[in-house]
Design a protein around this motif. Structure first.
Motif, PDB file in Angstrom:
ATOM      1  N   TYR A  97       0.828  -1.201   0.000  1.00 28.06           N
ATOM      2  CA  TYR A  97       0.000   0.000   0.000  1.00 28.06           C
ATOM      3  C   TYR A  97       0.868   1.259   0.000  1.00 28.06           C
ATOM      4  O   TYR A  97       0.588   2.225  -0.714  1.00 28.06           O
ATOM      5  N   MET A  98       1.929   1.231   0.797  1.00 27.57           N
ATOM      6  CA  MET A  98       2.849   2.364   0.810  1.00 27.57           C
ATOM      7  C   MET A  98       3.521   2.528  -0.548  1.00 27.57           C
ATOM      8  O   MET A  98       3.718   3.651  -1.033  1.00 27.57           O
ATOM      9  N   LEU A  99       3.854   1.404  -1.172  1.00 25.58           N
ATOM     10  CA  LEU A  99       4.500   1.453  -2.485  1.00 25.58           C
ATOM     11  C   LEU A  99       3.576   2.070  -3.526  1.00 25.58           C
ATOM     12  O   LEU A  99       3.990   2.919  -4.323  1.00 25.58           O
ATOM     13  N   LEU A 135       5.840  -8.878  -3.642  1.00 19.46           N
ATOM     14  CA  LEU A 135       4.698  -8.481  -2.820  1.00 19.46           C
ATOM     15  C   LEU A 135       3.380  -9.049  -3.345  1.00 19.46           C
ATOM     16  O   LEU A 135       2.339  -8.828  -2.727  1.00 19.46           O
ATOM     17  N   ARG A 136       3.457  -9.760  -4.482  1.00 19.65           N
ATOM     18  CA  ARG A 136       2.258 -10.324  -5.134  1.00 19.65           C
ATOM     19  C   ARG A 136       1.234  -9.214  -5.399  1.00 19.65           C
ATOM     20  O   ARG A 136       0.043  -9.349  -5.157  1.00 19.65           O
ATOM     21  N   LEU A 137       1.751  -8.135  -5.931  1.00 16.20           N
ATOM     22  CA  LEU A 137       0.947  -6.935  -6.161  1.00 16.20           C
ATOM     23  C   LEU A 137       0.181  -7.043  -7.474  1.00 16.20           C
ATOM     24  O   LEU A 137       0.740  -7.448  -8.499  1.00 16.20           O
ATOM     25  N   ASP A 138      -1.082  -6.693  -7.442  1.00 14.78           N
ATOM     26  CA  ASP A 138      -1.888  -6.651  -8.656  1.00 14.78           C
ATOM     27  C   ASP A 138      -1.454  -5.428  -9.465  1.00 14.78           C
ATOM     28  O   ASP A 138      -1.584  -4.285  -9.007  1.00 14.78           O
ATOM     29  N   GLY A 199     -11.632   7.124  -6.345  1.00 13.04           N
ATOM     30  CA  GLY A 199     -11.359   5.988  -7.219  1.00 13.04           C
ATOM     31  C   GLY A 199     -10.033   5.320  -6.906  1.00 13.04           C
ATOM     32  O   GLY A 199      -9.932   4.084  -6.901  1.00 13.04           O
ATOM     33  N   LEU A 200      -9.005   6.128  -6.639  1.00 16.37           N
ATOM     34  CA  LEU A 200      -7.699   5.563  -6.281  1.00 16.37           C
ATOM     35  C   LEU A 200      -7.794   4.776  -4.981  1.00 16.37           C
ATOM     36  O   LEU A 200      -7.238   3.673  -4.866  1.00 16.37           O
ATOM     37  N   PHE A 201      -8.497   5.331  -4.004  1.00 14.89           N
ATOM     38  CA  PHE A 201      -8.663   4.653  -2.714  1.00 14.89           C
ATOM     39  C   PHE A 201      -9.360   3.307  -2.892  1.00 14.89           C
ATOM     40  O   PHE A 201      -8.928   2.285  -2.343  1.00 14.89           O
ATOM     41  N   ILE A 202     -10.419   3.296  -3.687  1.00 14.62           N
ATOM     42  CA  ILE A 202     -11.163   2.051  -3.913  1.00 14.62           C
ATOM     43  C   ILE A 202     -10.299   1.035  -4.654  1.00 14.62           C
ATOM     44  O   ILE A 202     -10.283  -0.157  -4.324  1.00 14.62           O
ATOM     45  N   ALA A 203      -9.555   1.504  -5.663  1.00 16.53           N
ATOM     46  CA  ALA A 203      -8.725   0.593  -6.458  1.00 16.53           C
ATOM     47  C   ALA A 203      -7.639  -0.063  -5.614  1.00 16.53           C
ATOM     48  O   ALA A 203      -7.398  -1.273  -5.711  1.00 16.53           O
ATOM     49  N   ILE A 204      -6.977   0.736  -4.767  1.00 22.13           N
ATOM     50  CA  ILE A 204      -5.845   0.218  -3.990  1.00 22.13           C
ATOM     51  C   ILE A 204      -6.302  -0.650  -2.820  1.00 22.13           C
ATOM     52  O   ILE A 204      -5.765  -1.742  -2.592  1.00 22.13           O
ATOM     53  N   PHE A 205      -7.299  -0.179  -2.096  1.00 22.66           N
ATOM     54  CA  PHE A 205      -7.657  -0.838  -0.839  1.00 22.66           C
ATOM     55  C   PHE A 205      -8.817  -1.831  -0.959  1.00 22.66           C
ATOM     56  O   PHE A 205      -9.093  -2.560  -0.007  1.00 22.66           O
ATOM     57  N   PRO A 211      -3.886 -10.547  -3.487  1.00 23.99           N
ATOM     58  CA  PRO A 211      -2.607 -10.927  -4.114  1.00 23.99           C
ATOM     59  C   PRO A 211      -2.831 -11.505  -5.510  1.00 23.99           C
ATOM     60  O   PRO A 211      -3.838 -12.177  -5.766  1.00 23.99           O
ATOM     61  N   ARG A 212      -1.899 -11.237  -6.388  1.00 23.80           N
ATOM     62  CA  ARG A 212      -1.992 -11.764  -7.749  1.00 23.80           C
ATOM     63  C   ARG A 212      -0.601 -12.160  -8.214  1.00 23.80           C
ATOM     64  O   ARG A 212       0.360 -11.403  -8.040  1.00 23.80           O
ATOM     65  N   ASP A 213      -0.510 -13.344  -8.791  1.00 20.96           N
ATOM     66  CA  ASP A 213       0.782 -13.868  -9.229  1.00 20.96           C
ATOM     67  C   ASP A 213       0.931 -13.734 -10.739  1.00 20.96           C
ATOM     68  O   ASP A 213       0.000 -14.016 -11.495  1.00 20.96           O
TER      69      ASP A 213
END
Length: 327
Positions: A97-99, A135-138, A199-205, A211-213
């Motif tokens: 989230y920080m990233l 981080l398995r980041l989407d 929109g950014l808040f909803i997308a990130i959180f 997680p997505r590989d």
């Protein structure tokens, strides 16, 4: 006149359909303008003549984009962008989230304070790909963060690319019978800007928080070892810092000078020109390097500048046909 048979309405529908069909915007605008002209009983030659005559309406905007693109290429040519990115990436204990918020925040600087536009993305994103995978980041969340940072600042803040956008709004709204001032635009644009924050808040959180590989288990294990080793190495040794040189100070002077001039005289053309002159005069970019850097800048923003000219011609066709959309 029936709305459904109005040339303006049909022309806008044509433009929308062609855009959704992924037809290049240049051809979409041309076809929409021709449609409006022919449906208004203008000949093809008269339509094109009107279109070409109106292209000069956004000449200052187009020149602003070109000069700012060149200035952006010059800034990218220096070490300022890389030093800023290295500083942000040195933050310890960074979670996903920080990233993502860091990526969004850094991108926000690229349109107003340090007008490098998209030139920083090839510097920032590739080194972070292994980090994203670890981080398995989407990556759709990363795309949302980048889009937010590239769009929201110029929508809300009348500086850099935002000054171009706000200037277009003032010019076009005023020319259509509703006088507005530059100071009124940020207040109106605060509404869509707030929507982008939400929109950014909803997308990130929420939307893309799972997680997505993007790798196989073996690749993930290998990259996890590499990442862990690099973290241990960084913990045991001092980070090699990029030296802050005189040319970097002069680059900052050019950036501040460009920002001050554009705010004082409300002209992005003069602001960008001042920045470019300082960069050349201080030899941050030498005259020998100038040809390549200028070409990079034109390549970066030239297409957008040309589209703005076409959009001005299209608007002129819609006005001169005498077709008013009546609801």
């Amino acid at each position: 006149m029936n709305v459904l048979t109005n040339p303006v309405f049909i022309s806008v529908v044509v433009l929308t359909v062609l855009s959704l069909a992924r037809v290049h915007v240049i051809f979409a605008i041309l076809m929409a303008a021709i449609t409006a002209g022919l449906l208004s009983n203008l000949s093809l030659s008269d339509t094109l003549s009107t279109f070409l005559g109106g292209m000069g309406g956004q000449s200052e905007t187009a020149l602003s984009y070109i000069l700012l693109g060149i200035f952006a290429a010059m800034i990218a040519h220096s070490n300022i962008t890389k030093m800023l990115i290295d500083k942000l990436l040195s933050v310890k204990k960074m979670n996903k989230y920080m990233l993502l918020l860091m990526v969004a925040g850094l991108t926000c600087l690229s349109g107003n304070l340090i007008p490098v536009h998209i030139a920083f993305i090839p510097i920032l994103i590739p080194p972070l790909l292994i980090f994203f995978n670890y981080l398995r980041l989407d990556r759709r969340a990363v795309a949302c963060a980048l889009t937010f940072g590239l769009k929201m600042p110029y929508i809300l803040i009348p500086a850099g690319y935002g000054l171009i956008f706000h200037g277009i709004i003032v010019q076009e709204v005023s020319s259509n019978g509703m006088p507005v001032t530059l100071s009124q635009v940020p207040l109106a644009m605060a509404i869509p800007a707030l929507g982008m924050f939400v929109g950014l808040f909803i997308a990130i959180f929420f939307t893309y928080r799972k997680p997505r590989d993007y790798e196989t288990e073996e690749e993930r294990a290998s990259h996890a070892e590499i990442f862990a080793s690099s973290v241990q190495l960084a913990a045991g040794t001092e980070r090699v810092k990029q030296k802050f040189e005189v040319r970097d100070v002069l680059t900052l002077v050019a950036i501040v000078g460009a920002l001050v001039v554009q705010i004082q005289v409300q002209s992005l053309v003069l602001g960008a020109l001042v920045g470019i002159i300082v960069m050349f005069a201080a030899r941050v970019v030498t005259l020998g390097e100038g040809e390549v850097v200028v070409q990079e800048g034109v390549k970066l923003m030239g297409a957008i500048a040309f589209v703005m000219l076409l959009a001005s011609g299209y608007a002129t066709v819609l006005k001169d046909t005498g077709s008013e959309l009546i609801w």
